[in-house]
Design an enzyme around this catalytic site. Structure first.
Site, PDB file in Angstrom:
ATOM      1  N   ARG A  81       0.794  -1.001   0.052  1.00 43.12           N
ATOM      2  CA  ARG A  81       0.085  -0.117   0.052  1.00 43.12           C
ATOM      3  C   ARG A  81       0.861   1.046  -0.044  1.00 43.12           C
ATOM      4  O   ARG A  81       2.104   1.340   0.493  1.00 43.12           O
ATOM      5  CB  ARG A  81      -0.849  -0.011   1.336  1.00 43.12           C
ATOM      6  CG  ARG A  81      -2.035  -1.121   1.256  1.00 43.12           C
ATOM      7  CD  ARG A  81      -2.947  -0.451   0.340  1.00 43.12           C
ATOM      8  NE  ARG A  81      -4.352  -1.310   0.219  1.00 43.12           N
ATOM      9  CZ  ARG A  81      -4.417  -2.231  -0.767  1.00 43.12           C
ATOM     10  NH1 ARG A  81      -3.489  -2.429  -1.650  1.00 43.12           N
ATOM     11  NH2 ARG A  81      -5.591  -2.892  -0.556  1.00 43.12           N
ATOM     12  N   HIS A  89      -1.278   1.040 -10.067  1.00 43.96           N
ATOM     13  CA  HIS A  89      -1.992   0.018  -9.120  1.00 43.96           C
ATOM     14  C   HIS A  89      -2.428  -1.349  -9.953  1.00 43.96           C
ATOM     15  O   HIS A  89      -3.844  -1.414  -9.967  1.00 43.96           O
ATOM     16  CB  HIS A  89      -3.087   0.852  -8.229  1.00 43.96           C
ATOM     17  CG  HIS A  89      -3.366   0.036  -6.961  1.00 43.96           C
ATOM     18  ND1 HIS A  89      -3.787   0.459  -5.719  1.00 43.96           N
ATOM     19  CD2 HIS A  89      -3.539  -1.274  -6.733  1.00 43.96           C
ATOM     20  CE1 HIS A  89      -4.059  -0.376  -4.706  1.00 43.96           C
ATOM     21  NE2 HIS A  89      -3.926  -1.788  -5.595  1.00 43.96           N
TER      22      HIS A  89
HETATM   23  C1  OXD Z   1      -6.192  -5.508  -3.578  1.00 48.31           C
HETATM   24  C2  OXD Z   1      -5.428  -4.534  -4.390  1.00 48.31           C
HETATM   25  O1  OXD Z   1      -5.998  -5.383  -2.290  1.00 48.31           O
HETATM   26  O2  OXD Z   1      -5.667  -4.394  -5.678  1.00 48.31           O
HETATM   27  O3  OXD Z   1      -6.568  -6.512  -4.055  1.00 48.31           O
HETATM   28  O4  OXD Z   1      -4.817  -3.492  -3.815  1.00 48.31           O
END
Ligand code: OXD
Length: 308
Positions: free
Chosen positions: A223, A271
């Site tokens: 993250r 992402h």
């Molecule tokens: C997940 C993401 O948590 O795509 O699947 O970040």
């Protein structure tokens, strides 16, 4: 026992159609949810904060992805509600292929050759192979898939997780045994796949970077909130980090004026390292909704105390 789908940034239709193949229950999709008291299970991704308090009979919330931080961070989630996430083999494999791709770009200096092409520069002095000692932070299902693929490519791989783990071929260290420094001093390439919890928020910071050797690499697939952006920029300036592959960011989309966009050592993807397949997600969620009705153990249920 109706179902709520709250995924405002995605098209819910493929999920709804798939769910209808498995379940006879009514499916209500945000923002058109009207009978809140009938809903017992919700599939959520980037839901509006505070929304869970509207559902008096809620028993299960499933993330549409592997991460559950967006759900656990929501103060409106009652403490009795079970939380699950979607993980399946191919999601881990897809993540592993991304990680391996990033590792290889650094290992073979491919990014430097791309830059040479722009200048029509035939440069055979670039290191054609860089030694990689790879440490994976977060040895859950995703981390283990990444480790397995890198091992198969004959890289030296280490693992670090909150609790001790025993994984064939990978020397593992843990937060529980206070082994972060021990882990960091062995590696020059760090892949972050940790879940986001209060313990891991901001873990990629100046004090961690200071324990890596010069010219290390960072690949952040966890993250954005794991990383202190300004500390990475300083570590690049100090020559500790010579390349960073980032797929996740503190603010997404990454704002146009963020310095990461122009730093030549930082490579950015939006992402996309591993994207949950709607059909597979719907199937797993439907199964958990049925298991909930039968009071059977849920698949991929997370421990709300520890946050993953
Ligand atoms: C997940 C993401 O948590 O795509 O699947 O970040």
């Amino acid at each position: 026992m109706a179902i709520g789908i709250i995924i405002p940034d995605r098209d819910p239709q493929p999920i709804v159609s798939e769910l209808k193949r498995y379940l006879g229950e009514e499916i209500q999709v945000y923002p058109h949810i009207t009978k809140v008291e009938t809903i017992t299970s919700i599939l959520a991704w980037k839901q509006p904060k505070g929304i869970f308090s509207q559902f008096p009979n809620l028993e299960l919330v499933s993330s549409l992805g592997a991460g559950v931080d967006h759900i656990l961070e929501d103060p409106s989630l009652p403490s009795t509600v079970a939380v699950t996430r979607i993980v399946y083999e191919n999601l881990g494999r897809s993540m592993a292929r991304y990680a391996a791709g990033a590792v290889l770009q650094f290992h073979k200096s491919l990014l430097a050759y791309y830059q040479c092409k722009e200048k029509k520069n035939w440069d055979r002095n670039i290191p054609f192979e860089v030694e990689m000692r790879i440490g994976i932070m977060g040895m859950g299902k995703m981390g283990q898939e990444v480790g397995k693929l890198l091992l198969a490519m004959n890289f030296e791989v280490y693992g670090y997780s909150m609790r001790p783990k025993f994984i064939p071929g990978i020397r593992c260290f843990s937060a529980e045994n206070q082994e972060l420094s021990n882990f960091l001093r062995r590696i020059n390439t760090l892949i972050c796949l940790l879940p986001l919890t209060e313990q891991t928020r901001g873990i990629l910071n100046a004090s961690l970077f200071a324990q890596l050797p010069p010219n290390s690499f960072l690949i952040n697939l966890g993250r954005g909130q794991h990383l202190v952006d300004s500390d990475l920029i300083a570590a690049i300036d100090q020559g500790i980090i010579s390349g960073a592959y980032l797929d996740v960011f503190n603010v997404e989309p990454l704002p146009p004026d963020h310095p990461f966009w122009i730093l030549p050592q930082v490579y950015i993807t939006p992402h996309i390292a591993s994207i949950t397949d709607s059909v597979k997600a719907a199937k797993q969620f439907a199964l958990n909704h049925q298991r909930l009705a039968l009071r059977k153990p849920l698949i991929n249920r997370i421990d709300r105390e520890v946050g993953y």
